[in-house]
Write a protein that holds these residues in place. Structure first.
Motif, PDB file in Angstrom:
ATOM      1  N   GLU A 157       0.850  -1.179   0.000  1.00 24.93           N
ATOM      2  CA  GLU A 157       0.000   0.000   0.000  1.00 24.93           C
ATOM      3  C   GLU A 157       0.888   1.232   0.000  1.00 24.93           C
ATOM      4  O   GLU A 157       1.941   1.253   0.622  1.00 24.93           O
ATOM      5  N   GLU A 158       0.421   2.263  -0.706  1.00 21.43           N
ATOM      6  CA  GLU A 158       1.172   3.502  -0.724  1.00 21.43           C
ATOM      7  C   GLU A 158       1.120   4.132   0.660  1.00 21.43           C
ATOM      8  O   GLU A 158       0.063   4.185   1.282  1.00 21.43           O
ATOM      9  N   ASP A 159       2.246   4.597   1.125  1.00 19.01           N
ATOM     10  CA  ASP A 159       2.325   5.234   2.434  1.00 19.01           C
ATOM     11  C   ASP A 159       1.737   6.629   2.340  1.00 19.01           C
ATOM     12  O   ASP A 159       2.273   7.508   1.686  1.00 19.01           O
ATOM     13  N   LYS A 160       0.580   6.798   2.982  1.00 22.56           N
ATOM     14  CA  LYS A 160      -0.099   8.096   2.954  1.00 22.56           C
ATOM     15  C   LYS A 160       0.311   8.966   4.136  1.00 22.56           C
ATOM     16  O   LYS A 160      -0.098  10.103   4.227  1.00 22.56           O
ATOM     17  N   SER A 161       1.095   8.421   5.043  1.00 25.32           N
ATOM     18  CA  SER A 161       1.491   9.189   6.210  1.00 25.32           C
ATOM     19  C   SER A 161       2.806   9.903   5.928  1.00 25.32           C
ATOM     20  O   SER A 161       3.756   9.317   5.450  1.00 25.32           O
ATOM     21  N   SER A 162       2.814  11.180   6.180  1.00 22.93           N
ATOM     22  CA  SER A 162       4.025  11.970   6.011  1.00 22.93           C
ATOM     23  C   SER A 162       3.986  13.074   7.045  1.00 22.93           C
ATOM     24  O   SER A 162       2.934  13.686   7.268  1.00 22.93           O
ATOM     25  N   ASP A 163       5.114  13.335   7.657  1.00 22.56           N
ATOM     26  CA  ASP A 163       5.146  14.418   8.640  1.00 22.56           C
ATOM     27  C   ASP A 163       5.070  15.786   7.962  1.00 22.56           C
ATOM     28  O   ASP A 163       4.951  16.806   8.629  1.00 22.56           O
ATOM     29  N   LEU A 164       5.093  15.821   6.633  1.00 17.62           N
ATOM     30  CA  LEU A 164       4.939  17.074   5.904  1.00 17.62           C
ATOM     31  C   LEU A 164       3.474  17.492   5.794  1.00 17.62           C
ATOM     32  O   LEU A 164       3.175  18.689   5.687  1.00 17.62           O
ATOM     33  N   ILE A 165       2.562  16.515   5.809  1.00 14.94           N
ATOM     34  CA  ILE A 165       1.146  16.816   5.647  1.00 14.94           C
ATOM     35  C   ILE A 165       0.674  17.689   6.807  1.00 14.94           C
ATOM     36  O   ILE A 165       0.941  17.412   7.968  1.00 14.94           O
ATOM     37  N   GLY A 166      -0.008  18.765   6.444  1.00 13.25           N
ATOM     38  CA  GLY A 166      -0.530  19.703   7.432  1.00 13.25           C
ATOM     39  C   GLY A 166       0.346  20.933   7.631  1.00 13.25           C
ATOM     40  O   GLY A 166      -0.089  21.924   8.192  1.00 13.25           O
TER      41      GLY A 166
END
Length: 155
Positions: free
Chosen positions: A88-97
């Protein structure tokens, strides 16, 4: 101890080679092209046992190579589907937000921003109310896709 004549039998030699390669592939490597050679050797061994045919070792190696190539051609796509089934594509990123300021124009199809000491590829999200953001405008990072920042304009 095993008699050396046992190893000179092409059926036995290809069986042993196939088992060793298959074990190596599964335990150490984890489903790689070595598996095709292992299965080719095991198939060759099965055919030689079933038919009673005992070609010289060089011919046996050629048969293993041909069987391995055929198995690789037929089995490559199913193996790729199997290997990629649970990725699954990793949708978590500490850049989001995070909020960023545009350093260049950014549109829905392309753009670049300089942020945190790095030049990033960027684009506006598909559902953004505007078609582009000018330098100095502010936006929020809503996703990271293929190392490109997807931005939503701030009001």
């Amino acid at each position: 101890m095993m008699e050396t004549a046992f190893l000179y039998d092409p059926a036995n030699a290809s069986l042993i080679a196939g088992l060793i390669l298959l074990g190596l592939d599964i335990v150490v490597i984890g489903l790689s092209p070595v598996m095709f050679v292992a299965v080719g050797a095991l198939l060759t061994s099965a055919v030689l046992y079933a038919t009673g045919w005992r070609p010289p070792l060089v011919e046996t190696a050629a048969i293993v190579a041909g069987a391995s190539l055929l198995i690789a051609i037929v089995g490559r796509k199913p193996l790729q589907r199997f290997q990629n089934a649970d990725i699954e594509e990793d949708k978590s990123s500490d850049l989001i937000g995070r909020e960023v300021t545009m350093t260049h124009e950014v549109t829905k199809t392309h753009g670049v921003i300089f942020w945190s000491g790095v030049e990033w590829q960027a684009r506006l999200s598909e559902n953004a109310a505007v078609e582009s953001l000018a330098p100095g405008a502010r936006a929020r990072i809503v996703a990271v896709e293929n190392l490109a920042l997807v931005l939503a304009p701030l009001s």
